[in-house]
Design a protein around this motif. Structure first.
Motif, PDB file in Angstrom:
ATOM      1  N   ILE B  42       0.868  -1.181   0.000  1.00  0.00           N
ATOM      2  CA  ILE B  42       0.000   0.000   0.000  1.00  0.00           C
ATOM      3  C   ILE B  42       0.900   1.225   0.000  1.00  0.00           C
ATOM      4  N   ARG B  43       0.737   2.049  -1.015  1.00  0.00           N
ATOM      5  CA  ARG B  43       1.534   3.275  -1.084  1.00  0.00           C
ATOM      6  C   ARG B  43       0.619   4.471  -0.836  1.00  0.00           C
ATOM      7  N   TYR B  44       1.104   5.426  -0.041  1.00  0.00           N
ATOM      8  CA  TYR B  44       0.309   6.644   0.179  1.00  0.00           C
ATOM      9  C   TYR B  44       1.197   7.869  -0.008  1.00  0.00           C
ATOM     10  N   ALA B  45       0.646   8.855  -0.694  1.00  0.00           N
ATOM     11  CA  ALA B  45       1.451  10.015  -1.090  1.00  0.00           C
ATOM     12  C   ALA B  45       0.868  11.306  -0.533  1.00  0.00           C
ATOM     13  N   HIS B  46       1.749  12.214  -0.169  1.00  0.00           N
ATOM     14  CA  HIS B  46       1.342  13.523   0.347  1.00  0.00           C
ATOM     15  C   HIS B  46       2.457  14.516   0.094  1.00  0.00           C
ATOM     16  N   TRP B  47       2.166  15.784   0.342  1.00  0.00           N
ATOM     17  CA  TRP B  47       3.189  16.821   0.131  1.00  0.00           C
ATOM     18  C   TRP B  47       3.605  17.482   1.454  1.00  0.00           C
ATOM     19  N   GLN B  48       3.264  16.864   2.578  1.00  0.00           N
ATOM     20  CA  GLN B  48       3.579  17.466   3.877  1.00  0.00           C
ATOM     21  C   GLN B  48       4.995  17.076   4.291  1.00  0.00           C
ATOM     22  N   ILE B  49       5.968  17.838   3.775  1.00  0.00           N
ATOM     23  CA  ILE B  49       7.359  17.475   4.063  1.00  0.00           C
ATOM     24  C   ILE B  49       7.895  18.224   5.297  1.00  0.00           C
ATOM     25  N   GLU B  50       6.964  18.849   6.036  1.00  0.00           N
ATOM     26  CA  GLU B  50       7.394  19.550   7.250  1.00  0.00           C
ATOM     27  C   GLU B  50       7.950  18.544   8.263  1.00  0.00           C
ATOM     28  N   PRO B  51       8.991  18.952   9.021  1.00  0.00           N
ATOM     29  CA  PRO B  51       9.571  18.025  10.004  1.00  0.00           C
ATOM     30  C   PRO B  51       8.505  17.502  10.970  1.00  0.00           C
ATOM     31  N   GLY B  52       8.578  16.235  11.253  1.00  0.00           N
ATOM     32  CA  GLY B  52       7.646  15.621  12.198  1.00  0.00           C
ATOM     33  C   GLY B  52       6.537  14.838  11.530  1.00  0.00           C
ATOM     34  N   VAL B  73       3.571  -1.037   3.855  1.00  0.00           N
ATOM     35  CA  VAL B  73       3.045   0.316   3.658  1.00  0.00           C
ATOM     36  C   VAL B  73       4.202   1.242   3.328  1.00  0.00           C
ATOM     37  N   GLU B  74       4.105   1.904   2.195  1.00  0.00           N
ATOM     38  CA  GLU B  74       5.199   2.783   1.762  1.00  0.00           C
ATOM     39  C   GLU B  74       4.720   4.224   1.681  1.00  0.00           C
ATOM     40  N   GLN B  75       5.448   5.104   2.349  1.00  0.00           N
ATOM     41  CA  GLN B  75       5.132   6.524   2.339  1.00  0.00           C
ATOM     42  C   GLN B  75       5.850   7.213   1.185  1.00  0.00           C
ATOM     43  N   MET B  76       5.151   8.076   0.472  1.00  0.00           N
ATOM     44  CA  MET B  76       5.781   8.835  -0.623  1.00  0.00           C
ATOM     45  C   MET B  76       5.564  10.313  -0.329  1.00  0.00           C
ATOM     46  N   ASP B  77       6.620  11.000   0.087  1.00  0.00           N
ATOM     47  CA  ASP B  77       6.491  12.435   0.363  1.00  0.00           C
ATOM     48  C   ASP B  77       7.043  13.206  -0.831  1.00  0.00           C
ATOM     49  N   ILE B  78       6.138  13.905  -1.490  1.00  0.00           N
ATOM     50  CA  ILE B  78       6.487  14.604  -2.729  1.00  0.00           C
ATOM     51  C   ILE B  78       6.474  16.105  -2.450  1.00  0.00           C
ATOM     52  N   PRO B  79       7.537  16.831  -2.760  1.00  0.00           N
ATOM     53  CA  PRO B  79       7.534  18.283  -2.490  1.00  0.00           C
ATOM     54  C   PRO B  79       6.370  18.980  -3.197  1.00  0.00           C
ATOM     55  N   GLY B  80       5.830  19.980  -2.526  1.00  0.00           N
ATOM     56  CA  GLY B  80       4.663  20.700  -3.051  1.00  0.00           C
ATOM     57  C   GLY B  80       4.858  21.228  -4.459  1.00  0.00           C
ATOM     58  N   ARG B  81       6.079  21.664  -4.778  1.00  0.00           N
ATOM     59  CA  ARG B  81       6.305  22.262  -6.100  1.00  0.00           C
ATOM     60  C   ARG B  81       6.151  21.244  -7.228  1.00  0.00           C
ATOM     61  N   ALA B  82       6.429  19.986  -6.908  1.00  0.00           N
ATOM     62  CA  ALA B  82       6.342  18.950  -7.946  1.00  0.00           C
ATOM     63  C   ALA B  82       5.013  18.201  -7.904  1.00  0.00           C
ATOM     64  N   LEU B  87       1.289  14.152  -9.610  1.00  0.00           N
ATOM     65  CA  LEU B  87       0.008  13.487  -9.389  1.00  0.00           C
ATOM     66  C   LEU B  87      -0.716  13.249 -10.717  1.00  0.00           C
ATOM     67  N   ARG B  88      -0.754  14.281 -11.538  1.00  0.00           N
ATOM     68  CA  ARG B  88      -1.469  14.151 -12.825  1.00  0.00           C
ATOM     69  C   ARG B  88      -0.861  13.026 -13.662  1.00  0.00           C
ATOM     70  N   THR B  89       0.475  12.999 -13.694  1.00  0.00           N
ATOM     71  CA  THR B  89       1.136  11.963 -14.476  1.00  0.00           C
ATOM     72  C   THR B  89       0.768  10.579 -13.944  1.00  0.00           C
ATOM     73  N   GLY B  90       0.791  10.435 -12.638  1.00  0.00           N
ATOM     74  CA  GLY B  90       0.476   9.143 -12.029  1.00  0.00           C
ATOM     75  C   GLY B  90      -0.968   8.734 -12.277  1.00  0.00           C
TER      76      GLY B  90
END
Lengths: 262, 535
Positions: B42-52, B73-82, B87-90
């Motif tokens: 299970i992969r889950y993606a977000h853009w919350q790269i803030e520490p913590g 379970v795999e976390q994918m943290d993607i920077p907001g700028r990208a 997401l659209r590509t995926g």
């Protein structure tokens, strides 16, 4: 012969899921997929499917005046073939919507189109939708009428637009009448009455329901109906969602009003 | 035999080395699913790269994997700028992860409809991971949320057009003023946040004096357009609450954006309306303490100023709290920007009091993609993630506010808690449109520095705002026409699907009601523009 029957059966079995798939796609904003589903095979005598093809083409991207004209032609053909069945009623309603929103049209044409839907089947749910839209035309697109006449004309549609068969739509129709009166600075007993009718229908949406109670309280207060206003404030406070940021403001306005009479 | 030149050997060795390294990475990379098909990934993606935040998600994922050894379970943290392009590509390529963070401004209705699965029916069932919680076990997953996920316009977890829930949120954030407790102690002799707006301005003045005396360049406030607008938004609004009530056409005690624009076009308020002018004057009062050149700086610059001790206060969202608390080498405090008193002789005439934060909605919702290979497993993980135990862990590690009933707010986050006992908002000139926002950002400098002047701001911006506000009313009418048109087709679909089981109160009825509301608002805007054509 057996083969023909089997083929016919297979087509029949296949057609129903395709149609359902098309309506599902259409209900899910997937206009191109819906159009593909409806036009995968010729509609033939399947009038529902022809309606689906037209309804999906109306918003199939890229939307263009040419497509809208095609849709109109398809809907008119549906009406020409049979003016009284369900697809015909829906076709008539969509033609009114096209005139109102999808291409430029004179107000008289829009009004006539909505009235045609209502006249053809006044008890039909689509007549209720059409009456609600016609009310909007009368309220905001008839500058030739004096404001009181706009509101009166829209209110005359209540027997159809306020029908109980679509309670959520009826609720909003009454609210739209009241808000038009407030927009035109005509805060009077009729506005309160329309809000009361909207509240009596009882919208499911919690924010609509609670907002209606505030509107009732504020309008009743402005009209000098102190006790009624206090009752509506209380009703709001008892039912407000925890995320409603108006709670404290309402509580204070209620307290102020309660003090005023002492 | 002739030996190859040294450079050729080096290049060849580099190529071989690179190949071996890549091959090694491929073989050794974490991915049991590649070798063990019985493992569900299970992969889950977000853009919350803030520490913590990443750390919190990782710990919860580890807990879940300990409970379900056959799941990875795999976390994918993607920077907001990208994020947007990624997401659209995926989504288009069918390679999007199982769970994706949603935001209403990132995921339009057509994207939700095409690529995401509605989770309304799941949310109406109990969350099995709350089975040990006596007060939650009888509630649905939705009801286990503090505010029960009220479906209103603007939230990220529900689509008011599709009438479905698409996301299950994990956290909540507010905006607070973070401050360097040591600097405040030095400047005013005590570590105490201001309780009134006057005290806040006095604190800025004291910090400025302290910097002058000590010859240390420490600005009272860290500046950037982002951080300053976190302050001005509240001030504009608080200074004009009573005026907003008079502009509330529908009498529901909430002036909507369209109501504000309609009444602007009708000439019922302007920048020179006393309450609006007062809002600008409140900024004038603290704007003189902003560091030089602040309007050219961005969020990261302001954060750096604060963390390096070059600014005593920083207004930002509590999403930055984890980073601030972990990186600052000084004690940090936080407070909600104080409101004006009603009897404040300068700013209090049109205020009601502190603004309510009751409508702070739950954020960071994860939605289920239609291409998920294990949708039931993904939902199960989402339930685990938003169970009371996991939400408490998430909140404790990230410092973000919890969203599940009964989860304690961590001590460090206590001052972030939304203040519910407040009043409705007022008129915030920045919020009316993107163009109005640009006008504010372009001219806000006129409210800062020693020559700060509300009148200068008004003189410069009256024309641009006039164009921006009227233009926005027209733009909104055009945009809503598109969604109204789409609903004509959608209603046709719903009608055919629901007519057999009854239309009353069904989606058809609810969407038709929604369409009537939006259409009324649109036509009212057009009526206003026609009746009040402006200059």
């Amino acid at each position: 012969m057996k083969g023909i029957i089997a083929l016919g059966f297979a087509v029949g079995v296949h057609a129903a899921p395709v149609a359902d798939e098309g309506w599902q796609e259409l209900a899910g904003y997937l206009f191109r997929d819906a159009h593909d589903a409806f036009t995968r095979e010729p509609a033939g005598a399947d009038r529902r499917r022809a309606l689906g093809a037209a309804a999906s083409l109306l918003n199939e991207p890229p939307v263009s005046p040419g497509k809208v004209a095609d849709v109109e032609a398809q809907l008119r053909q549906l009406l020409a073939d049979n003016a009284a069945d369900e697809p015909a009623i829906y076709a008539r309603y969509l033609l009114a919507r096209i005139a109102h929103l999808h291409r430029p049209a004179e107000t008289a044409e829009i009004e006539a189109a909505y009235r045609a839907v209502i006249t053809a089947a006044p008890a039909h749910p689509l007549a209720q939708l059409a009456a609600g839209k016609l009310a909007l035309v009368l309220l905001y697109q008839r500058p030739d009428l004096p404001v009181p006449a706009r509101i009166a004309a829209a209110a005359e549609l209540a027997p159809v637009a306020g029908s109980a068969q679509l309670p959520e739509t009826a609720c909003i129709y009454y609210r739209v009448l009241a808000e038009a009166a407030l927009y035109y600075d005509m805060l009077d007993e009729r506005a309160l009455g329309w809000l009361q009718r909207a509240d009596a229908v009882g919208p499911q949406d919690v924010m609509t329901a609670t907002s209606l109670r505030i509107q009732l309280a504020e309008v009743a207060r402005a009209l000098g109906h102190r006790e009624a206003a206090l009752g509506y404030y209380r009703s709001y406070l008892a039912t407000a969602a925890p995320t409603d940021s108006r709670y404290h403001t309402v509580a204070e306005r209620m307290a102020d009003l309660a003090k005023e009479a002492k | 035999m002739k030996r190859p030149p040294l450079t050729t050997v080096v290049v060849l060795l580099l190529l071989i080395g690179t190949y071996l390294y890549s091959a090694g990475r491929l073989v050794l990379r974490r991915g049991p699913a590649v070798v063990d098909p019985s493992i569900e990934v299970i992969r889950y993606a977000h853009w919350q790269i803030e520490p913590g935040v990443r750390e919190a998600f990782n710990e919860i994922a580890a807990d879940y994997m300990a409970l379900h050894p056959k799941v990875r379970v795999e976390q994918m943290d993607i920077p907001g700028r990208a994020w947007k392009q990624w997401l659209r590509t995926g989504l288009i390529g069918g390679t999007a992860p199982d769970l994706v963070e949603l935001a209403s401004y990132e995921n339009p209705d057509d994207m939700l409809a095409r690529y995401f699965t509605p989770i309304t029916s799941y949310l109406e069932q109990p969350n099995p991971y709350n089975a040990d919680e006596p007060d939650l076990r009888g509630l649905s997953w939705r009801q286990s949320y503090t505010a029960e996920l009220v479906p209103v316009e603007g939230v990220h977890y529900f689509s008011t057009n599709l009438l479905e829930y698409y996301g299950a949120p994990s956290a909540m954030v507010t905006v607070r003023m973070f401050y360097n407790r040591r600097l405040i102690q030095e400047a005013i002799g005590e570590d105490r946040p201001p309780r009134t707006y006057d005290e806040f301005v006095a604190l800025c003045a004291a910090l400025q004096r302290h910097a002058d005396v000590t010859h240390e360049f420490v600005a009272p406030l860290a500046g950037s357009w982002f951080n300053v607008t976190q302050i001005t938004d509240g001030l504009f609004s608080a200074a004009s609450q009573r005026v907003a009530l008079t502009l509330d056409i529908s009498h529901d005690l909430e002036m909507s954006k369209v109501e504000g624009l309609v009444n602007y076009a009708r000439g019922r308020w302007s920048l020179t309306t006393p309450a609006i002018r007062t809002g600008l004057q409140t900024v004038e009062a603290f704007g003189r303490y902003l560091p030089p050149g602040w309007s050219q700086l961005n969020r990261e610059d302001a954060m750096m100023q604060f963390l390096q001790g070059r600014a005593a206060m920083l207004a930002t969202g509590t999403w930055d709290a984890g980073g601030i608390l972990s990186q600052a080498d000084f004690p940090v405090g936080a407070f909600k920007m104080p409101a004006f008193r009603r009897d404040d002789p300068k700013y209090g005439r049109w205020t009601l009091g502190p603004m309510s934060e009751a409508n702070t909605f739950a954020g960071v919702p994860f939605g289920l993609t239609r291409t998920s290979r294990h949708p039931e497993r993904a939902i199960d993980f989402l339930r685990f993630l938003t169970s009371r135990k996991s939400n408490a862990k998430f909140s404790r590690i990230s410092t973000w506010l919890p969203v599940i009933k009964g989860v304690p707010v961590p001590k460090v986050s206590e001052s972030f808690r939304p203040v519910e006992e407040g009043y409705v908002g007022g008129v915030n000139i920045r919020f009316f449109s993107g163009e109005a926002n640009q006008v504010v950002l372009q001219y806000l400098y006129l409210l800062s520095g020693n020559a700060a002047s509300a009148d200068a701001f008004i003189a410069q911006t009256r024309g641009p705002f006039d164009r921006a506000f009227r233009g926005e009313l027209d733009r909104l009418a055009r945009v809503s026409r598109e969604t109204l048109r789409q609903k004509d087709s959608v209603l046709a679909g719903l009608y055919q699907l629901e007519v057999g089981t009854g239309l009353g109160r069904a989606k058809f009825d609810r969407l038709a009601a929604n369409q009537l509301t939006v259409e009324a608002e649109r036509l009212r805007s057009l009526r206003t523009l026609a009746d009040y054509p402006g200059k």
